[in-house]
Design a protein around this motif. Sequence first.
Motif, mmCIF file in Angstrom:
data_model
loop_
_atom_site.group_PDB
_atom_site.id
_atom_site.type_symbol
_atom_site.label_atom_id
_atom_site.label_comp_id
_atom_site.label_asym_id
_atom_site.label_seq_id
_atom_site.Cartn_x
_atom_site.Cartn_y
_atom_site.Cartn_z
ATOM 1 N N MET A 49 3.376 10.963 4.188
ATOM 2 C CA MET A 49 4.153 11.359 3.010
ATOM 3 C C MET A 49 3.793 10.480 1.814
ATOM 4 N N LEU A 50 3.625 9.193 2.043
ATOM 5 C CA LEU A 50 3.265 8.284 0.955
ATOM 6 C C LEU A 50 1.855 8.550 0.436
ATOM 7 N N SER A 51 1.040 9.227 1.238
ATOM 8 C CA SER A 51 -0.312 9.609 0.807
ATOM 9 C C SER A 51 -0.329 10.978 0.138
ATOM 10 N N GLY A 52 0.824 11.646 0.088
ATOM 11 C CA GLY A 52 0.904 12.955 -0.543
ATOM 12 C C GLY A 52 0.517 14.106 0.356
ATOM 13 N N LEU A 53 0.298 13.834 1.652
ATOM 14 C CA LEU A 53 -0.093 14.903 2.569
ATOM 15 C C LEU A 53 1.103 15.778 2.932
ATOM 16 N N TYR A 54 2.300 15.207 2.884
ATOM 17 C CA TYR A 54 3.542 15.951 3.098
ATOM 18 C C TYR A 54 4.502 15.608 1.965
ATOM 19 N N ARG A 55 5.393 16.514 1.663
ATOM 20 C CA ARG A 55 6.348 16.327 0.565
ATOM 21 C C ARG A 55 7.755 16.124 1.101
ATOM 22 N N ALA A 56 8.444 15.178 0.526
ATOM 23 C CA ALA A 56 9.834 14.946 0.903
ATOM 24 C C ALA A 56 10.692 16.141 0.495
ATOM 25 N N LYS A 57 11.636 16.495 1.353
ATOM 26 C CA LYS A 57 12.574 17.576 1.047
ATOM 27 C C LYS A 57 13.638 17.092 0.069
ATOM 28 N N PRO A 73 -2.190 13.916 -3.603
ATOM 29 C CA PRO A 73 -2.917 12.840 -2.913
ATOM 30 C C PRO A 73 -3.919 12.118 -3.806
ATOM 31 N N TRP A 74 -4.692 12.872 -4.609
ATOM 32 C CA TRP A 74 -5.711 12.240 -5.440
ATOM 33 C C TRP A 74 -5.101 11.392 -6.553
ATOM 34 N N ASP A 75 -3.910 11.805 -7.028
ATOM 35 C CA ASP A 75 -3.225 11.004 -8.041
ATOM 36 C C ASP A 75 -2.743 9.677 -7.443
ATOM 37 N N LEU A 76 -2.315 9.736 -6.188
ATOM 38 C CA LEU A 76 -1.851 8.521 -5.523
ATOM 39 C C LEU A 76 -3.005 7.547 -5.275
ATOM 40 N N VAL A 77 -4.169 8.088 -4.924
ATOM 41 C CA VAL A 77 -5.343 7.220 -4.754
ATOM 42 C C VAL A 77 -5.697 6.546 -6.073
ATOM 43 N N GLU A 78 -5.606 7.306 -7.158
ATOM 44 C CA GLU A 78 -5.883 6.725 -8.483
ATOM 45 C C GLU A 78 -4.895 5.609 -8.822
ATOM 46 N N LYS A 79 -3.668 5.739 -8.322
ATOM 47 C CA LYS A 79 -2.660 4.702 -8.561
ATOM 48 C C LYS A 79 -2.859 3.496 -7.645
ATOM 49 N N GLY A 80 -3.764 3.624 -6.672
ATOM 50 C CA GLY A 80 -4.062 2.507 -5.786
ATOM 51 C C GLY A 80 -3.389 2.555 -4.432
ATOM 52 N N LEU A 81 -2.752 3.692 -4.079
ATOM 53 C CA LEU A 81 -2.165 3.849 -2.741
ATOM 54 C C LEU A 81 -3.244 4.434 -1.839
ATOM 55 N N ILE A 82 -3.793 3.614 -0.963
ATOM 56 C CA ILE A 82 -4.936 4.020 -0.149
ATOM 57 C C ILE A 82 -4.585 3.894 1.329
ATOM 58 N N HIS A 83 -4.850 4.958 2.064
ATOM 59 C CA HIS A 83 -4.396 5.141 3.440
ATOM 60 C C HIS A 83 -5.566 4.977 4.407
ATOM 61 N N VAL A 84 -5.393 4.112 5.394
ATOM 62 C CA VAL A 84 -6.336 4.016 6.517
ATOM 63 C C VAL A 84 -5.643 4.691 7.698
ATOM 64 N N PRO A 85 -6.036 5.930 8.037
ATOM 65 C CA PRO A 85 -5.286 6.696 9.025
ATOM 66 C C PRO A 85 -5.497 6.209 10.452
ATOM 67 N N GLN A 157 -4.044 -1.076 -4.344
ATOM 68 C CA GLN A 157 -2.902 -1.854 -4.805
ATOM 69 C C GLN A 157 -1.853 -1.898 -3.699
ATOM 70 N N LEU A 158 -1.799 -0.804 -2.928
ATOM 71 C CA LEU A 158 -0.960 -0.725 -1.722
ATOM 72 C C LEU A 158 -1.829 -0.153 -0.619
ATOM 73 N N LEU A 159 -2.074 -0.953 0.406
ATOM 74 C CA LEU A 159 -2.895 -0.522 1.536
ATOM 75 C C LEU A 159 -1.977 -0.041 2.648
ATOM 76 N N LEU A 160 -2.128 1.236 3.023
ATOM 77 C CA LEU A 160 -1.318 1.857 4.069
ATOM 78 C C LEU A 160 -2.141 1.883 5.354
ATOM 79 N N LEU A 161 -1.741 1.107 6.343
ATOM 80 C CA LEU A 161 -2.508 0.972 7.583
ATOM 81 C C LEU A 161 -1.737 1.587 8.744
ATOM 82 N N ASP A 162 -2.356 2.547 9.414
ATOM 83 C CA ASP A 162 -1.695 3.247 10.514
ATOM 84 C C ASP A 162 -2.339 2.869 11.849
ATOM 85 N N GLU A 163 -1.624 2.096 12.643
ATOM 86 C CA GLU A 163 -2.022 1.699 13.993
ATOM 87 C C GLU A 163 -3.442 1.114 14.054
#
Length: 236
Positions: A49-57, A73-85, A157-163
């Motif tokens: 959700m933080l990567s923009g792949l799903y939207r909060a209700k 998702p691409w706007d979030l990457v530009e803001k520096g939110l980058i996801h390592v799935p 700017q924010l690194l999102l690390l999943d497992e």
Amino acid sequence: MSIELELTDVDLFYGRVHALQGLSFSVGEGEVVSLLGNNGAGKTSTLSMLSGLYRAKSGSITWRGADITQAKPWDLVEKGLIHVPEGRRIFSTMTVHENLQLGGYQVKDKALIAKRIEESYELMPRLFERRNQQGGTLSGGEQQMVAIARAYVGGPQLLLLDEPSMGLAPLVVKQVMELISSISAQGTTILLVEQNARAALKVADRAYVIESGKVTISGTAAELSKDRAIIEAYLG
């Protein structure tokens, strides 16, 4: 310490499945914050959700004071939110160096991309040794390092690390966690989803336990390491 990321009463559905139920937590500038919990608790859903792949209700998500609840998702990457799935997902037929170059696809300054790749090699000398090797021929730990390095080249700017420790031997888990600490020491804010609670609490400043899509326990890593409920449920 200023709050950079804040989730307030967020609900997320997959069809009729209520994946996140009033989820609220925050991440401060420069912090490493870990989300702990069992499979199906909502940890990966939160990062997606933080990567923009799903939207909060419902509810809100803010990044540095700006609402990003419905951001692309691409706007979030530009803001520096980058996801390592979870599962690394590097390009197996491309070399290590080519994978890292792709990490900078939204960075217009080619010199900056080259600089970050060089920094990645300094942080992870093994990748420099393997730079001309195809990703699919690497060990699991090396592939995880490529995935993290690729994100680093994007300038998170924010690194999102999943497992990041999933499926890795204990010695390699230690190396990956040391890498996370090194990136944090450079000032990058990190949100870490991890089932290996013992490893996560060693590198985190604070942690939240998620159960059934909501926070049930929170505190500093030191506090949770001594919490009897955490010890019995996650630390053994």
